[in-house]
Motif scaffolding. Structure first.
Motif, short mmCIF file in Angstrom:
data_model
loop_
_atom_site.label_atom_id
_atom_site.label_comp_id
_atom_site.label_asym_id
_atom_site.label_seq_id
_atom_site.Cartn_x
_atom_site.Cartn_y
_atom_site.Cartn_z
N GLU A 16 27.73 1.65 3.18
CA GLU A 16 28.94 2.17 2.24
C GLU A 16 28.74 3.97 2.32
O GLU A 16 29.88 4.59 2.38
CB GLU A 16 28.93 1.78 0.99
CG GLU A 16 29.51 0.43 0.83
CD GLU A 16 29.26 -0.01 -0.52
OE1 GLU A 16 30.11 -0.96 -1.15
OE2 GLU A 16 28.41 0.27 -1.31
N LYS A 50 34.97 8.20 -2.67
CA LYS A 50 35.99 7.22 -3.51
C LYS A 50 37.02 8.08 -4.12
O LYS A 50 38.03 7.51 -4.23
CB LYS A 50 34.84 6.52 -4.57
CG LYS A 50 34.14 5.64 -4.21
CD LYS A 50 33.39 4.72 -5.23
CE LYS A 50 32.58 3.40 -4.66
NZ LYS A 50 31.86 2.76 -5.65
N GLY A 227 39.61 -1.94 -4.27
CA GLY A 227 39.35 -3.05 -3.76
C GLY A 227 39.73 -4.22 -4.84
O GLY A 227 39.29 -5.39 -4.42
#
Length: 227
Positions: A16, A50, A227
């Motif tokens: 990630e 993010k 998500g």
């Protein structure tokens, strides 16, 4: 209009990390590399990666193509031509991050993980109003920490919405110590307290947060998650 509040973890895997790194522009990557402690650099990459994914949901464009600029005191804003007036604010503390997003309001968000490594009495003496200090000092010992962070996140969220940093005297950002959350007085030049909405966030134990929004109408907070 609603305010969307995205609440995310900053704990990420190496895979990630590489993905979020690929979304950042050169300035963001350079800043991430300047952190002395690796965990701080990872948190920066996670939060800004993010943030790009969140804003891409509204802008309808690839997250890596979003461009940012900053106001005089460093508050960022979307500089893309198709920003459509989007407003946002990023906050992070410990392993948590929050992003407030809306269109009709200026937004300031703050979250804080409770910690014992704070000089509570020193900060209260410097940054709280007389009434806030008196009320805090009279609380039972077991309530001091929670109430400190309630008031502190309110002050921080206001500082962030006006984008003036700590050039403001935060002791003049006074909020109600009882009853509904609201501003009672503000520093000169920041308008009437009635011109701002203040919302305490309902978060996990050991974590406090607040949102300040410009305008007279109290919006609904809609919690979201990637998500």
């Amino acid at each position: 209009m609603d305010i969307d509040l995205w609440f995310e973890t900053l704990v990420i895997t190496d895979e990630e990390y590489r993905y979020y790194w690929s979304l950042l522009d050169k300035n963001e990557q350079d800043k991430a590399l300047r952190f002395v402690q690796t965990r701080h650099g990872r948190s920066y990459v996670a939060s800004h990666g993010k943030l790009r994914l969140i804003l891409a949901e509204y802008l309808g464009m690839p997250p890596e193509t979003i461009t940012f600029s900053t106001q005089a005191h460093g508050k960022p804003f979307v500089a893309c031509g198709n920003s459509n007036g989007i407003r946002f604010n990023l906050a992070h503390s410990g392993d948590h991050m929050a992003v407030g997003v809306g269109y009709a309001y200026d937004i300031g968000v703050d979250i804080e993980v409770w910690t014992d490594r704070v000089d509570y009495h020193g900060i209260v003496a410097l940054c709280f109003s007389e009434e806030e200090t008196r009320f805090w000092s009279d609380l039972p010992k077991e309530r001091l920490q929670e109430f400190f962070y309630r008031l502190w996140t309110r002050k921080e969220s206001f500082i962030k919405v006006v984008g003036l940093g700590f050039s403001l005297d935060v002791s003049q950002v006074e909020t109600a110590v009882q009853g509904p959350s609201r501003f009672l007085s503000l520093p000169s030049g920041c308008g009437s307290p009635k011109g701002w909405c203040l919302i305490d966030l309902d978060l996990a134990n050991g974590l406090s947060g607040a949102v300040t929004i410009s305008g007279l109408d109290m919006p609904k907070i809609v919690y979201k998650h990637l998500g």
